[in-house]
Design an enzyme around this catalytic site. Structure first.
Site, PDB file in Angstrom:
ATOM      1  N   ARG A  73      19.458   3.425  37.541  1.00 30.72           N
ATOM      2  CA  ARG A  73      19.279   1.988  37.348  1.00 30.72           C
ATOM      3  C   ARG A  73      20.623   1.308  37.592  1.00 30.72           C
ATOM      4  O   ARG A  73      21.646   1.769  37.070  1.00 30.72           O
ATOM      5  CB  ARG A  73      18.804   1.754  35.913  1.00 30.72           C
ATOM      6  N   GLU A 133       9.088   7.326  47.589  1.00 36.91           N
ATOM      7  CA  GLU A 133       7.871   6.710  47.076  1.00 36.91           C
ATOM      8  C   GLU A 133       7.357   5.676  48.045  1.00 36.91           C
ATOM      9  O   GLU A 133       8.054   5.279  48.988  1.00 36.91           O
ATOM     10  CB  GLU A 133       8.093   6.100  45.678  1.00 36.91           C
ATOM     11  N   HIS A 177      16.624   6.092  43.898  1.00 36.19           N
ATOM     12  CA  HIS A 177      16.364   7.507  43.607  1.00 36.19           C
ATOM     13  C   HIS A 177      17.143   8.388  44.579  1.00 36.19           C
ATOM     14  O   HIS A 177      17.273   8.047  45.754  1.00 36.19           O
ATOM     15  CB  HIS A 177      14.869   7.823  43.753  1.00 36.19           C
ATOM     16  N   HIS A 190      15.809  -0.639  45.268  1.00 31.89           N
ATOM     17  CA  HIS A 190      14.534  -1.370  45.256  1.00 31.89           C
ATOM     18  C   HIS A 190      14.187  -1.870  43.860  1.00 31.89           C
ATOM     19  O   HIS A 190      14.704  -1.372  42.858  1.00 31.89           O
ATOM     20  CB  HIS A 190      13.407  -0.466  45.754  1.00 31.89           C
TER      21      HIS A 190
HETATM   22 ZN   LIG Z   1      11.419   3.579  42.175  1.00 37.12          ZN
END
Ligand SMILES: [Zn+2]
Length: 320
Positions: free
Chosen positions: A194, A116, A99, A174
């Site tokens: 992605r 996150e 991200h 991740h």
């Molecule tokens: Zn994520």
């Protein structure tokens, strides 16, 4: 003003399992529950208020009706409610992704970036996840590994156990591995790049889109110093313990393990979100009592004042 219990929005993504129904007792007609959005004002899956004057209404409607005061002072500068908390049951691995930070996301995607945090609620023996890179890489090397399908060779593969905790700063590449049941606390943003999807295809039979250039732009290509340890040490008190999992400008998250009870407070600075991981009990204030069991989500508005969590249980508390 009252404390509210939230019913999550459920998502039946293909990679999900049935633990949230079978073990957590979540009630839904879906066969698979990949994700339960426990504290969510996101338009793709808002939670529903279960009690009080907004019973049956969406959490987004509650927030509109109550105004920004219930977010607390620390969150006033955000345009949208800043936090999204989910349970994630990954029967299969999720795609390798990254991200952007706020600066890049605001410039390119016109929304906030995403930090996150993952808390491993439960996992099957041998479960692992990918957390950052395992060596220093140049952008050219990183891109070559993506294009040659050898990206997994340079990722930091971490075997996990219950209670592990990973703060995934924006830019950290991740992926959640198969067999992990995770509580994820994140900034309320959808910017995801992605880079590898294990050569799988989506529901339409086609590979899902990759975002290689953007991923190369934003990825941190040095290994992280931490590997599953919470930010703080576990502190024991009479009847409970408190561990600081992560503190950042976006959210602060603590884990509590309670034998008897713990006294907490929601002052004007922030709401308090309580997500029950194990056990059962009640949240009590002078004017209100709410029963809870594992998997429940309770939102205590900023300025509510003192409350207690009573019962043998563990929970995650998040505020700003
Ligand atoms: Zn994520």
């Amino acid at each position: 003003m009252e404390m509210i219990k939230l019913k999550p929005a459920y998502k039946d993504y293909l990679w999900g399992g049935t633990k949230l129904k079978d073990i957590y007792g979540m009630k839904t007609d879906l066969d698979i529950v990949a994700e339960a959005w426990e504290l969510s004002a996101h338009p793709d899956g808002p939670a529903t208020v279960e009690n009080g004057s907004y019973a049956g209404k969406l959490f987004t409607e509650y927030l509109q009706g109550m105004g920004k005061a219930v977010w607390g002072k620390n969150a006033q500068h955000f345009e949208q409610f800043p936090i999204l908390i989910k349970f994630i049951d990954a029967k299969q691995a999720l795609s390798i992704q990254v991200h952007p930070d706020d600066e890049y996301a605001l410039r390119v995607e016109h929304e906030y970036g995403k930090n996150e945090m993952w808390y491993i609620v439960d996992c099957e023996p041998g479960s692992f996840l990918y957390y950052g890179v395992n060596q220093n890489l140049t952008k050219e090397e990183f891109r070559a590994h993506i294009e040659n399908d050898t990206i997994l060779d340079v990722l930091n593969k971490v075997e996990v156990k219950k209670g592990d905790c990973f703060f995934i700063k924006s830019g950290t590449i991740h992926a959640i591995g198969a067999g992990c049941l995770i509580c994820e606390i994140q900034q309320n943003s959808n910017s995801t790049y992605r880079v590898y999807d294990f050569d799988r295809v989506g529901v339409d039979g086609k590979p899902r889109e990759l975002h290689i250039q953007k991923a190369v732009d934003v990825s941190q290509l040095t290994p992280s110093a931490k590997n599953g340890e919470p930010e703080g040490k576990k502190e024991s008190f009479d009847g409970y313990s408190d561990t600081l999992l992560a503190a950042s400008e976006y959210f602060t998250t603590n884990e509590y393990e309670v034998e008897k009870e713990v006294a907490l407070r929601a002052d004007e600075t922030s709401f308090q979100s309580i997500i029950i991981l194990h056990g059962e009990g009640k949240v009590v204030s002078e004017k209100q009592t709410l029963d809870f069991k594992m998997g429940d989500s309770i939102f205590v508005p900023a300025g509510f004042g003192d409350f207690k969590v009573i019962g043998k249980c563990s929970f995650i508390k998040t505020n700003l």
